[in-house]
Write a protein that holds these residues in place. Structure first.
Motif, PDB file in Angstrom:
ATOM      1  N   ASN A  91      41.236 -27.343  39.114  1.00 21.57           N
ATOM      2  CA  ASN A  91      40.475 -28.324  39.909  1.00 21.57           C
ATOM      3  C   ASN A  91      40.626 -29.736  39.344  1.00 21.57           C
ATOM      4  N   LEU A  92      40.578 -29.847  38.014  1.00 23.21           N
ATOM      5  CA  LEU A  92      40.724 -31.150  37.380  1.00 23.21           C
ATOM      6  C   LEU A  92      42.127 -31.704  37.602  1.00 23.21           C
ATOM      7  N   LEU A  93      43.134 -30.842  37.567  1.00 22.00           N
ATOM      8  CA  LEU A  93      44.500 -31.286  37.819  1.00 22.00           C
ATOM      9  C   LEU A  93      44.649 -31.795  39.248  1.00 22.00           C
ATOM     10  N   GLU A  94      44.101 -31.067  40.200  1.00 26.62           N
ATOM     11  CA  GLU A  94      44.205 -31.499  41.590  1.00 26.62           C
ATOM     12  C   GLU A  94      43.558 -32.869  41.787  1.00 26.62           C
ATOM     13  N   ALA A  95      42.435 -33.108  41.134  1.00 28.98           N
ATOM     14  CA  ALA A  95      41.800 -34.433  41.193  1.00 28.98           C
ATOM     15  C   ALA A  95      42.651 -35.459  40.445  1.00 28.98           C
ATOM     16  N   GLY A  96      43.230 -35.037  39.338  1.00 28.54           N
ATOM     17  CA  GLY A  96      44.035 -35.936  38.515  1.00 28.54           C
ATOM     18  C   GLY A  96      45.319 -36.376  39.173  1.00 28.54           C
ATOM     19  N   LEU A  97      45.863 -35.555  40.059  1.00 27.13           N
ATOM     20  CA  LEU A  97      47.086 -35.945  40.749  1.00 27.13           C
ATOM     21  C   LEU A  97      46.826 -37.082  41.747  1.00 27.13           C
ATOM     22  N   LYS A  98      45.559 -37.339  42.031  1.00 26.38           N
ATOM     23  CA  LYS A  98      45.182 -38.435  42.926  1.00 26.38           C
ATOM     24  C   LYS A  98      44.696 -39.665  42.157  1.00 26.38           C
ATOM     25  N   ASN A  99      44.291 -39.486  40.911  1.00 26.80           N
ATOM     26  CA  ASN A  99      43.682 -40.561  40.136  1.00 26.80           C
ATOM     27  C   ASN A  99      44.193 -40.495  38.695  1.00 26.80           C
ATOM     28  N   PRO A 100      44.818 -41.572  38.188  1.00 31.84           N
ATOM     29  CA  PRO A 100      45.400 -41.520  36.838  1.00 31.84           C
ATOM     30  C   PRO A 100      44.381 -41.271  35.724  1.00 31.84           C
TER      31      PRO A 100
END
Length: 152
Positions: A31-40
């Motif tokens: 989940n954190l990765l999916e959010a991270g792919l949108k926000n550096p």
């Protein structure tokens, strides 16, 4: 006999609990990765948690600016490691090495790393190999690349 049964039951419950915790940590990372792919900045948070899961200790992100080229500072087997975190849609280029070496010197690190969802350019791969062979104060180079949700 009752003690054996209770011991086995307790052990089984412990194993189930540990498996559930591991599965939950993987889902949280995904989940954190999916959010991270949108926000550096979220990608840096993901990198921090990923490194913790993979044996690094005292893992902390640096401030967002004036960090001297380090995005994450961590410990592993007694050594300090500085990481550059690069969320990219293209390859990571060799300019990263200069920032890593400067950050390592400033933070007293003997190991450096690159953490990215992308690929490394040919020039960067050559620079990292040269850095490993140089015999300077950098003793080890860590590369975590091609991070994507399917791998977790």
């Amino acid at each position: 006999m009752i003690y054996i049964i209770l011991s086995l039951l307790s052990f089984s419950l412990l194993v189930l609990f540990l498996q559930w915790g591991k599965k939950r940590r993987k889902q949280d990372l995904r989940n954190l990765l999916e959010a991270g792919l949108k926000n550096p900045y979220r990608f840096e948070e993901f990198a921090r948690e990923y490194l913790k899961e993979h044996g690094f200790r005292s893992v902390r992100t640096t401030r967002k600016s004036k960090d001297f080229g380090a995005d994450i500072v961590a410990k592993r087997r007694g050594s300090t490691v500085v990481f550059q975190v690069k969320r990219r849609n293209s390859t990571v280029e060799k300019e990263v090495v200069k920032e890593l070496v400067a950050a390592a010197y400033i933070y007293g690190a003997t190991e450096v790393g690159i953490f990215t969802n992308g690929e490394l350019s040919t020039g960067l791969k050559k620079e990292l190999e040269e850095l490993k062979r140089s015999g300077g104060f950098i003793k080890r180079v860590h590369v975590v690349k091609n991070i994507n949700p399917e791998e977790l």
